[in-house]
Motif scaffolding. Structure first.
Motif, PDB file in Angstrom:
ATOM      1  N   SER A 275       0.827  -1.209   0.000  1.00 32.75           N
ATOM      2  CA  SER A 275       0.000   0.000   0.000  1.00 32.75           C
ATOM      3  C   SER A 275       0.862   1.260   0.000  1.00 32.75           C
ATOM      4  O   SER A 275       0.362   2.354  -0.207  1.00 32.75           O
ATOM      5  N   ASP A 276       2.156   1.102   0.200  1.00 34.46           N
ATOM      6  CA  ASP A 276       3.086   2.225   0.205  1.00 34.46           C
ATOM      7  C   ASP A 276       3.315   2.688  -1.242  1.00 34.46           C
ATOM      8  O   ASP A 276       3.786   1.920  -2.082  1.00 34.46           O
ATOM      9  N   LEU A 277       2.995   3.948  -1.532  1.00 32.73           N
ATOM     10  CA  LEU A 277       3.118   4.470  -2.906  1.00 32.73           C
ATOM     11  C   LEU A 277       4.562   4.440  -3.403  1.00 32.73           C
ATOM     12  O   LEU A 277       4.812   4.182  -4.581  1.00 32.73           O
TER      13      LEU A 277
ATOM     14  N   CYS B  45       8.440  -0.753  -7.628  1.00 32.56           N
ATOM     15  CA  CYS B  45       8.106  -2.048  -8.225  1.00 32.56           C
ATOM     16  C   CYS B  45       7.680  -1.888  -9.677  1.00 32.56           C
ATOM     17  O   CYS B  45       8.074  -2.678 -10.536  1.00 32.56           O
ATOM     18  N   THR B  46       6.900  -0.848  -9.950  1.00 35.84           N
ATOM     19  CA  THR B  46       6.461  -0.582 -11.322  1.00 35.84           C
ATOM     20  C   THR B  46       7.661  -0.299 -12.220  1.00 35.84           C
ATOM     21  O   THR B  46       7.755  -0.817 -13.332  1.00 35.84           O
TER      22      THR B  46
END
Length: 123
Positions: free
Chosen positions: A76-78, A84-85
């Protein structure tokens, strides 16, 4: 080459990289190109980590080098999501040579990545 009893001509015939290019890497003491790294890894089972750093086991049968496929746990951490993206986009658009070099860079420059590999027995 000595360990496997190979000559530059042997490697050239199996990797489709010119004998002259291979000889230049040897005699000019220049870094091995990404394509040759992957070919030596794929054709002869030589560890990319060993080729780049000279440390560890030379042959894959003597090491636990990771296969290169990892699951990413959602967060949930932006900040984690962005990182990761980015890594997923880099890996999906990179050639196999670039993927291997990216992972090797992580392994040698990020102590946490090395620790993660060793705790999951993927070192």
């Amino acid at each position: 080459m000595d360990t496997l009893g190979l000559k530059a001509a042997d490697i050239a015939s199996k990797t489709k990289i010119s004998e002259r290019t291979i000889t230049n890497f040897i005699w000019n003491d220049t870094p091995i190109g990404a394509q040759l790294l992957r070919e030596l890894h794929a054709k002869y089972g030589i560890s990319i980590d060993w080729l780049l750093s000279g440390s560890g086991s030379m042959l894959l049968g003597q090491t636990n080098e990771p296969a290169g496929t990892y699951d990413v746990t959602p967060s949930s951490d932006l900040r984690v999501q962005r990182m990761c993206t980015l890594v997923q986009e880099l890996m999906s658009s990179a050639s196999p040579d670039e993927q291997a070099l990216l992972e090797t860079h992580f392994k040698f420059s990020m102590r946490q990545y090395q620790q993660m590999l060793s705790t999951t027995n993927q070192e």
